[in-house]
Write a protein that holds these residues in place. Structure first.
Motif, PDB file in Angstrom:
ATOM      1  N   SER A   1      34.333  33.757  48.336  1.00  0.00           N
ATOM      2  CA  SER A   1      33.068  34.037  49.005  1.00  0.00           C
ATOM      3  C   SER A   1      31.901  33.424  48.246  1.00  0.00           C
ATOM      4  O   SER A   1      30.948  32.930  48.852  1.00  0.00           O
ATOM      5  CB  SER A   1      32.870  35.551  49.141  1.00  0.00           C
ATOM      6  OG  SER A   1      33.864  36.112  49.977  1.00  0.00           O
TER       7      SER A   1
ATOM      8  N   TYR B   1      40.434  38.948  55.370  1.00  0.00           N
ATOM      9  CA  TYR B   1      39.164  39.653  55.548  1.00  0.00           C
ATOM     10  C   TYR B   1      39.397  41.086  56.012  1.00  0.00           C
ATOM     11  O   TYR B   1      38.877  42.040  55.425  1.00  0.00           O
ATOM     12  CB  TYR B   1      38.309  38.896  56.564  1.00  0.00           C
ATOM     13  CG  TYR B   1      36.984  39.561  56.869  1.00  0.00           C
ATOM     14  CD1 TYR B   1      35.884  39.356  56.053  1.00  0.00           C
ATOM     15  CD2 TYR B   1      36.840  40.389  57.981  1.00  0.00           C
ATOM     16  CE1 TYR B   1      34.660  39.968  56.329  1.00  0.00           C
ATOM     17  CE2 TYR B   1      35.627  40.998  58.272  1.00  0.00           C
ATOM     18  CZ  TYR B   1      34.540  40.781  57.441  1.00  0.00           C
ATOM     19  OH  TYR B   1      33.340  41.384  57.717  1.00  0.00           O
TER      20      TYR B   1
ATOM     21  N   PRO C   1      36.451  38.858  51.460  1.00  0.00           N
ATOM     22  CA  PRO C   1      36.760  37.428  51.529  1.00  0.00           C
ATOM     23  C   PRO C   1      35.964  36.772  52.658  1.00  0.00           C
ATOM     24  O   PRO C   1      35.432  37.452  53.542  1.00  0.00           O
ATOM     25  CB  PRO C   1      38.263  37.403  51.825  1.00  0.00           C
ATOM     26  CG  PRO C   1      38.758  38.765  51.498  1.00  0.00           C
ATOM     27  CD  PRO C   1      37.621  39.701  51.721  1.00  0.00           C
TER      28      PRO C   1
ATOM     29  N   TYR D   1      34.708  38.470  45.535  1.00  0.00           N
ATOM     30  CA  TYR D   1      35.704  37.455  45.881  1.00  0.00           C
ATOM     31  C   TYR D   1      35.168  36.065  45.551  1.00  0.00           C
ATOM     32  O   TYR D   1      34.120  35.650  46.048  1.00  0.00           O
ATOM     33  CB  TYR D   1      36.079  37.567  47.358  1.00  0.00           C
ATOM     34  CG  TYR D   1      36.931  38.781  47.633  1.00  0.00           C
ATOM     35  CD1 TYR D   1      38.317  38.692  47.643  1.00  0.00           C
ATOM     36  CD2 TYR D   1      36.354  40.029  47.827  1.00  0.00           C
ATOM     37  CE1 TYR D   1      39.107  39.806  47.866  1.00  0.00           C
ATOM     38  CE2 TYR D   1      37.133  41.157  48.051  1.00  0.00           C
ATOM     39  CZ  TYR D   1      38.510  41.039  48.064  1.00  0.00           C
ATOM     40  OH  TYR D   1      39.297  42.146  48.274  1.00  0.00           O
TER      41      TYR D   1
END
Length: 522
Positions: A135, A93, A85, A132
């Motif tokens: 992201s 994260y 992430p 993700y």
């Protein structure tokens, strides 16, 4: 009374000691935190990722891909930029980092890399767990860069407006943007993979359709193309449709078993292939005409020139798996019907989708057991708690069926399996097959006596049969029923109006054709 100098010295000494311990504790904490932070930094580097990621060409394909720096901007996207992430969400994260890190280290230490199905892991179903979406969005904040096509603008607008409701992910369309794939380019989001722009040798084209004079197998020749299809003569007969109450994993809509009489017909040996479907596409490709007009025109079409075929698929219809003899997939039931209409006009015979009863009769091949080969669904299924302790016995099913156990997560060529007793290939597994029946869970309960050539014409969805490459063995039984989920299957289509021809990411649906005997034999 004054404190003695000893008392004062002792108190001062204790304070100094506490201060020293506090300083040492803080120092150690800072060192540990710094060391831990530097460790996480190191283990977020591309080099550390490559230590555990032993799948073939991981580093090479990344460096050759658009994210690895092989682009006009010269920007290189690191592994963690996609596979963790965004860093501004610290908790998510580090949780994802710890979870994936431990998972990969454990796999690196304990798994035999030679036995891992790497091709299957490249598929979108697996990628959704390791890429993700947040992201992707963090890097691509401008989803309308210079040079984007009109279709790309439409797709991204649709994404912005509907991604929360539809749970859309970027990799649904951009699966191969990160790692290099020789069959993919980012600009190839619209178009027909597998369609060649090379000159066509028309001398290879058939001039006349097949002439059939007896009820025997024949090879249909599609005039104006170099494409043919093998048709199997299916003798008529009577059988018990549905499953007995003691069949493992049966569903309620398979009841009750009832006697059905089927007239003789011809059925395609294999599921409609990409070669056959692209021939139809090439000759009838439709423009961006409103769907209601296309449908009205096709209903009234009396010759090939009047048939409007599919518009361009959104995304890679072949999924990068290859075309040719692989089954054509992702088309709607309507598209399958129009293919049959086109084939009928080209050959002068009546081609259509099989009824559900014809399909089950043909799939059974004269047998009345759960499959047309020996074995119980309990032998083959991977469902159930007991599978922790015992593995399924697959020897009898894998020679005949492409399903979750042996599919590598994609369709396979017909040559990979053996035919059933009628000579039909892939009746079970590979792709689900459309039928001509509407789905009614109570259809069987409404029949009495011997039902002759039944067909259900009322309902919202269409019956699909046979299971697909992602099905458990319990779902590819001869009697197992399923149905379309049209609205759900269209949910990732970004076009407005949505396509009447294609589903963007329903990979397990296809069809095969039948021909009516009276229209074939001259």
């Amino acid at each position: 009374m004054k404190k003695s100098s000893y008392t004062r010295n002792t108190g001062s000494s204790n304070k100094n000691r506490r201060g020293l311990f506090l300083f040492i504790g803080v120092f150690i904490g800072v060192v540990l935190f710094s060391a831990l932070y530097q460790t996480t930094v190191y283990f977020s580097s591309n080099e550390s990722c490559m230590m555990c990621h032993v799948h073939p060409h991981a580093e090479e394909s990344w460096r050759m891909g658009k994210h690895g720096g092989n682009n006009n901007s010269g920007v290189m996207v690191n592994c963690v930029d996609c596979h963790l992430p965004p860093r501004d969400n610290t908790i998510a994260y580090y949780y994802a980092k710890a979870y994936h890190g431990l998972h990969h280290v454990w796999g690196y230490l304990t798994k035999d890399t030679e036995s891992i199905d790497w091709e299957r892991k490249r598929g979108v179903e697996n990628a959704q767990h390791y890429v993700y979406n947040a992201s992707c969005i963090a890097c691509h904040q401008n989803m309308f860069p210079q040079g984007i096509s009109d279709a790309g603008i439409t797709a991204h607008l649709y994404y912005e407006e509907n991604h929360a409701r539809l749970n859309l992910q970027c990799i649904n369309c951009h699966l191969y943007a990160g790692h290099f794939n020789p069959n993919y380019s980012h600009g190839q989001m619209i178009g027909v993979p597998g369609m060649s722009s090379a000159a066509v040798d028309t001398s290879l084209f058939f001039r006349q359709p097949a002439t059939v004079t007896a009820f025997v197998n024949y090879t249909e020749q599609i005039p104006g193309t170099a494409v043919s299809l093998n048709m199997i003569a299916i003798p008529g007969g009577t059988f018990l449709m549905g499953s007995p109450e003691n069949e493992p994993y049966r569903n309620a809509d398979e009841s009750p078993q009832h006697e059905v009489q089927i007239s003789p017909f011809f059925m395609a040996e294999v599921e409609t292939t990409w070669e056959q479907f692209w021939a139809f596409y090439a000759e009838t490709t439709g423009e961006k005409t409103p769907p209601n007009i296309v449908i009205a025109n096709n209903l009234n079409a009396t010759d090939v020139d009047g048939i409007s075929g599919p518009s361009s698929p959104f995304g890679n219809a072949e999924q990068g798996w290859g075309g040719g003899d692989r089954p054509a997939i992702t088309m709607t039931h309507y598209a399958a019907q129009i293919f049959c209409q086109w084939l009928s006009e080209k050959t002068g015979k009546t081609y259509r989708l099989p009824t559900e009863a014809e399909w089950e009769y043909a799939a059974r091949g004269g047998t009345q057991t759960a499959y047309f080969f020996p074995g119980s669904p309990r032998d083959f299924s991977e469902r159930g708690f007991w599978r922790i302790f015992s593995r399924p016995k697959m020897d009898n099913i894998t020679p005949y069926v492409i399903f979750d156990y042996n599919s590598n997560g994609r369709t396979q060529l017909p040559s990979e399996v053996r035919p059933n007793p009628f000579g039909l290939v892939n009746m079970l597994g590979n792709v689900m097959e459309y039928t001509a029946d509407k789905y009614d869970p109570n259809a069987y309960r409404n029949r009495t006596g011997i039902t002759v050539d039944p067909i259900v014409t009322e309902g919202e969805e269409w019956v699909v049969r046979g299971g697909f490459f992602g099905s458990d063995a319990s779902q590819v039984r001869s009697a197992a029923r399923a149905h379309t989920q049209h609205a759900a299957w269209l949910r990732t289509d970004p076009q407005q109006p949505q396509s009447i021809w294609w589903y963007t990411d329903v990979r397990g649906i296809g069809f095969r054709v039948v021909a009516e005997m009276d229209s074939v034999i001259k």
